[in-house]
Design a protein around this motif. Structure first.
Motif, PDB file in Angstrom:
ATOM      1  N   PHE A   1       0.911  -1.317   0.179  1.00 49.54           N
ATOM      2  CA  PHE A   1       0.050   0.080   0.100  1.00 49.54           C
ATOM      3  C   PHE A   1       0.743   1.214  -0.023  1.00 49.54           C
ATOM      4  CE2 PHE A   1      -2.960  -2.733   2.519  1.00 49.54           C
ATOM      5  CZ  PHE A   1      -3.699  -3.103   1.398  1.00 49.54           C
ATOM      6  N   HIS A   2       0.874   2.018  -0.951  1.00 50.00           N
ATOM      7  CA  HIS A   2       1.675   2.983  -1.126  1.00 50.00           C
ATOM      8  C   HIS A   2       1.203   4.264  -0.674  1.00 50.00           C
ATOM      9  CE1 HIS A   2      -0.719   5.372  -4.433  1.00 50.00           C
ATOM     10  NE2 HIS A   2      -0.433   3.947  -5.096  1.00 50.00           N
ATOM     11  N   GLY A   3       2.075   5.501  -0.582  1.00 52.25           N
ATOM     12  CA  GLY A   3       1.722   6.922   0.028  1.00 52.25           C
ATOM     13  C   GLY A   3       0.974   7.689  -0.791  1.00 52.25           C
ATOM     14  N   ASN A   4       0.779   8.784  -0.618  1.00 47.82           N
ATOM     15  CA  ASN A   4      -0.156   9.682  -1.402  1.00 47.82           C
ATOM     16  C   ASN A   4       0.448   9.952  -2.480  1.00 47.82           C
ATOM     17  OD1 ASN A   4       1.645  11.434  -0.449  1.00 47.82           O
ATOM     18  ND2 ASN A   4       0.170  13.196   0.233  1.00 47.82           N
ATOM     19  N   ALA A   5      -0.258  10.781  -3.220  1.00 48.62           N
ATOM     20  CA  ALA A   5       0.289  11.017  -4.821  1.00 48.62           C
ATOM     21  C   ALA A   5       0.493  10.135  -5.601  1.00 48.62           C
ATOM     22  CB  ALA A   5       1.154  12.175  -4.492  1.00 48.62           C
ATOM     23  N   GLY A   6       0.361  10.448  -6.941  1.00 48.44           N
ATOM     24  CA  GLY A   6       0.820   9.452  -8.077  1.00 48.44           C
ATOM     25  C   GLY A   6       0.322   8.203  -8.075  1.00 48.44           C
ATOM     26  N   THR A   7       0.963   7.186  -8.640  1.00 49.13           N
ATOM     27  CA  THR A   7       0.542   5.801  -8.983  1.00 49.13           C
ATOM     28  C   THR A   7       1.348   4.656  -8.635  1.00 49.13           C
ATOM     29  OG1 THR A   7       1.804   5.673 -10.979  1.00 49.13           O
ATOM     30  CG2 THR A   7      -0.218   6.841 -11.335  1.00 49.13           C
ATOM     31  N   VAL A   8       1.085   3.557  -8.712  1.00 49.66           N
ATOM     32  CA  VAL A   8       1.797   2.539  -8.490  1.00 49.66           C
ATOM     33  C   VAL A   8       3.564   2.496  -9.061  1.00 49.66           C
ATOM     34  CG1 VAL A   8       0.234   0.684  -7.905  1.00 49.66           C
ATOM     35  CG2 VAL A   8       1.080   1.040 -10.341  1.00 49.66           C
ATOM     36  N   ALA A   9       3.425   3.379 -10.011  1.00 48.90           N
ATOM     37  CA  ALA A   9       4.846   3.480 -10.893  1.00 48.90           C
ATOM     38  C   ALA A   9       5.649   4.663 -10.209  1.00 48.90           C
ATOM     39  CB  ALA A   9       4.732   3.389 -12.233  1.00 48.90           C
ATOM     40  N   GLN A  10       5.075   5.382  -9.369  1.00 45.72           N
ATOM     41  CA  GLN A  10       5.535   6.911  -9.017  1.00 45.72           C
ATOM     42  C   GLN A  10       7.068   6.601  -8.059  1.00 45.72           C
ATOM     43  OE1 GLN A  10       3.577   9.644  -9.390  1.00 45.72           O
ATOM     44  NE2 GLN A  10       4.345  11.296  -7.707  1.00 45.72           N
ATOM     45  N   GLY A  11       8.031   7.517  -8.467  1.00 46.84           N
ATOM     46  CA  GLY A  11       8.900   7.876  -7.583  1.00 46.84           C
ATOM     47  C   GLY A  11       9.731   6.454  -7.270  1.00 46.84           C
ATOM     48  N   TRP A  12      10.102   6.346  -6.207  1.00 45.55           N
ATOM     49  CA  TRP A  12      11.006   5.089  -5.424  1.00 45.55           C
ATOM     50  C   TRP A  12      10.174   3.868  -5.430  1.00 45.55           C
ATOM     51  CZ3 TRP A  12      15.975   6.010  -5.089  1.00 45.55           C
ATOM     52  CH2 TRP A  12      16.488   7.247  -5.108  1.00 45.55           C
ATOM     53  N   ARG A  13       9.000   3.911  -5.774  1.00 45.38           N
ATOM     54  CA  ARG A  13       8.019   2.774  -5.603  1.00 45.38           C
ATOM     55  C   ARG A  13       8.454   1.783  -6.532  1.00 45.38           C
ATOM     56  NH1 ARG A  13       2.565   6.659  -5.533  1.00 45.38           N
ATOM     57  NH2 ARG A  13       3.267   7.543  -3.500  1.00 45.38           N
ATOM     58  N   THR A  14       8.689   1.901  -7.723  1.00 45.69           N
ATOM     59  CA  THR A  14       9.289   0.935  -8.598  1.00 45.69           C
ATOM     60  C   THR A  14      10.523   0.116  -8.344  1.00 45.69           C
ATOM     61  OG1 THR A  14      10.189   2.269 -10.211  1.00 45.69           O
ATOM     62  CG2 THR A  14       7.860   1.610 -10.708  1.00 45.69           C
ATOM     63  N   ASP A  15      11.700   1.106  -7.565  1.00 43.49           N
ATOM     64  CA  ASP A  15      12.611   0.482  -7.095  1.00 43.49           C
ATOM     65  C   ASP A  15      12.567  -0.223  -5.934  1.00 43.49           C
ATOM     66  OD1 ASP A  15      14.182   1.861  -8.929  1.00 43.49           O
ATOM     67  OD2 ASP A  15      14.531   3.533  -7.652  1.00 43.49           O
ATOM     68  N   SER A  16      11.567  -0.063  -5.104  1.00 45.46           N
ATOM     69  CA  SER A  16      11.374  -0.741  -3.905  1.00 45.46           C
ATOM     70  C   SER A  16      10.806  -2.059  -4.498  1.00 45.46           C
ATOM     71  CB  SER A  16      10.222   0.136  -3.197  1.00 45.46           C
ATOM     72  OG  SER A  16       8.906   0.120  -3.677  1.00 45.46           O
ATOM     73  N   TYR A  17       9.948  -2.270  -5.590  1.00 34.68           N
ATOM     74  CA  TYR A  17       9.467  -3.574  -5.902  1.00 34.68           C
ATOM     75  C   TYR A  17      10.747  -4.234  -6.295  1.00 34.68           C
ATOM     76  CZ  TYR A  17       5.067  -0.693  -6.571  1.00 34.68           C
ATOM     77  OH  TYR A  17       4.286   0.039  -6.256  1.00 34.68           O
ATOM     78  N   ARG A  18      11.584  -3.745  -6.946  1.00 35.16           N
ATOM     79  CA  ARG A  18      12.782  -4.556  -7.476  1.00 35.16           C
ATOM     80  C   ARG A  18      13.512  -4.897  -6.299  1.00 35.16           C
ATOM     81  NH1 ARG A  18      12.597  -1.455 -12.194  1.00 35.16           N
ATOM     82  NH2 ARG A  18      13.527   0.348 -11.090  1.00 35.16           N
ATOM     83  N   ALA A  19      13.648  -4.223  -5.301  1.00 34.51           N
ATOM     84  CA  ALA A  19      14.188  -4.547  -3.945  1.00 34.51           C
ATOM     85  C   ALA A  19      13.663  -5.748  -3.623  1.00 34.51           C
ATOM     86  CB  ALA A  19      14.485  -3.378  -3.131  1.00 34.51           C
ATOM     87  N   LEU A  20      12.376  -5.758  -3.264  1.00 37.00           N
ATOM     88  CA  LEU A  20      11.748  -6.846  -2.937  1.00 37.00           C
ATOM     89  C   LEU A  20      11.511  -8.277  -3.627  1.00 37.00           C
ATOM     90  CD1 LEU A  20       8.758  -4.823  -1.272  1.00 37.00           C
ATOM     91  CD2 LEU A  20      10.537  -6.088   0.238  1.00 37.00           C
ATOM     92  N   ALA A  21      11.622  -8.028  -5.034  1.00 34.88           N
ATOM     93  CA  ALA A  21      11.391  -8.824  -5.705  1.00 34.88           C
ATOM     94  C   ALA A  21      12.481  -9.541  -6.517  1.00 34.88           C
ATOM     95  CB  ALA A  21      10.145  -8.548  -6.777  1.00 34.88           C
TER      96      ALA A  21
END
Length: 394
Positions: free
Chosen positions: A128-148
């Protein structure tokens, strides 16, 4: 001296108009629609010129992510990403590449989904991400890579855009976003057939409030999860607002700190309260098994790291039958705290072997970048029992 008068006069009128504008802004912010536009900032994003149905634009291999939609009980259509672990993708690359790309009409027909559903060892992080943007915003995609993209081949990720965010329908409210979060978990359990014991709920910033509400809901239903990870969270929105800085540099409500009475009056008009500390306490109190990780960066300029302390104290207090004095909890906490240098530390609270709460304050990471840090990935691995011996250190 006469030349000084115009300077004071100009300063007076600047102060007058500045104060008047600020007061008018405070009055305007009591409007629920405007509040939610500012709080959720769901129309503010950096992916306008990118197609989030093409995750390869964000550095993922072809079809590693399956975009899809699911419907909430109140008929909002929620946009989501299913992110495959890279090691698992490597084993099935040719078949996955051959499948259609883009938003899946029926995700259950994809190879990625079947690998999640049919693997008895599969794990799922619901993000569950923070406010603003989309699932692809900012550091979110990098965080998915770090986890996956680590060495494990069985940790999948489900990331969603709440109603009103990105390609999801509707408009965000506290009640509505909680419905979205619950619907995401229901999809994971009932459609993807992943039992709650193999699910970690992970939230960042606003997402920690969503997480707190969702796990409280399931605790009331007698459902436990593998673990819960809160990154850069806050205790309650009304307590946060006077110290919150937009983008880390604009503390818009800081002037109200000097007038608690005025702030209490203004806060009565806040429509979405997000009482996370209370909800986390209820979750801990009602759950039979708890693995709760609270992570915050010391240099977070948006949400002060002391909010993590408040969440920890609320959770620890809920492990006792009648509650404890805060000073006593803090004294007991200090005995189980490891200092890491630069102000960083790890505190662990245990209630038997069933309820374990871990607070980790890292020295660096700011508000969002910390999502990509090994600390968060480690918390997820520990929640899944993948550390040595499957147990947390005291």
């Amino acid at each position: 001296m006469a030349s000084v008068a115009p300077i004071f006069k100009k300063a007076y009128w600047s102060l007058f108009w500045g104060t008047s504008f600020y007061v008018l802004a405070l009055i305007a912010f009591t409007n629920p629609w405007l509040q939610r536009q500012i709080l959720y900032a769901h129309n503010v994003q950096t992916t306008w010129w990118q197609d989030i149905n093409k995750p390869e634009q964000f550095g993922f291999v072809k079809n590693q992510i399956t975009p899809f939609n699911f419907t909430t009980p109140d008929q909002e259509v929620i946009y989501a990403w299913h992110i495959m672990p890279l090691a698992l993708y490597a084993k099935h690359e040719s078949e996955i590449i051959a499948q259609p790309s883009g938003c899946a009409e029926d995700i259950t027909k994809t190879k990625a989904f079947r690998l999640l559903r049919d693997d008895p060892d599969a794990r799922l992080i619901i993000n569950f991400h923070g406010n603003a943007g989309t699932v692809a915003q900012g550091w979110r995609t990098d965080s998915y890579r770090a986890l996956a993209d680590g060495s494990t081949s069985n940790i999948h990720i489900l990331a969603i855009d709440y109603r009103g965010f990105g390609l999801s329908t509707g408009s965000p409210t506290e009640e509505g976003i909680i419905i979205d979060g619950i619907a995401a978990v229901d999809w994971a359990i009932n459609v993807a057939k992943v039992p709650s014991s193999r699910i970690v709920i992970l939230g960042q910033s606003l997402g920690t409030a969503v997480t707190a509400a969702v796990v409280e809901h399931y605790a009331q239903e007698g459902v436990d999860f593998a673990g819960v990870v809160l990154v850069a969270g806050f205790t309650t929105l009304t307590e946060l607002l006077p110290s919150y800085s937009i983008a880390g540099w604009l503390p818009i409500l800081a002037p109200l700190k000097s007038s608690p009475a005025l702030f209490r009056l203004w806060s009565n008009y806040v429509v979405d309260k997000w009482p996370s500390a209370t909800r986390i306490a209820n979750f801990v109190r009602l759950s039979k098994r708890v693995r709760l990780f609270i992570v915050h960066a010391k240099d977070d300029a948006e949400i002060p790291w002391t909010n993590a302390e408040g969440l920890f104290l609320a959770a620890a207090n809920a492990t006792t039958e009648k509650g404890m004095d805060v000073s006593l909890i803090q004294k007991m906490k200090s005995r189980n705290t490891v200092h890491m240098g630069d102000g960083a530390f790890i505190s662990t609270w245990k209630s038997g072997n069933d309820k374990i709460i871990r607070e980790e304050i890292v020295a660096y990471g700011h508000h969002s970048r910390v999502l990509t840090y090994a600390t968060v990935s480690l918390a997820a691995l520990k929640a899944f029992g993948m550390d040595e011996g499957g147990a947390l250190p005291v």
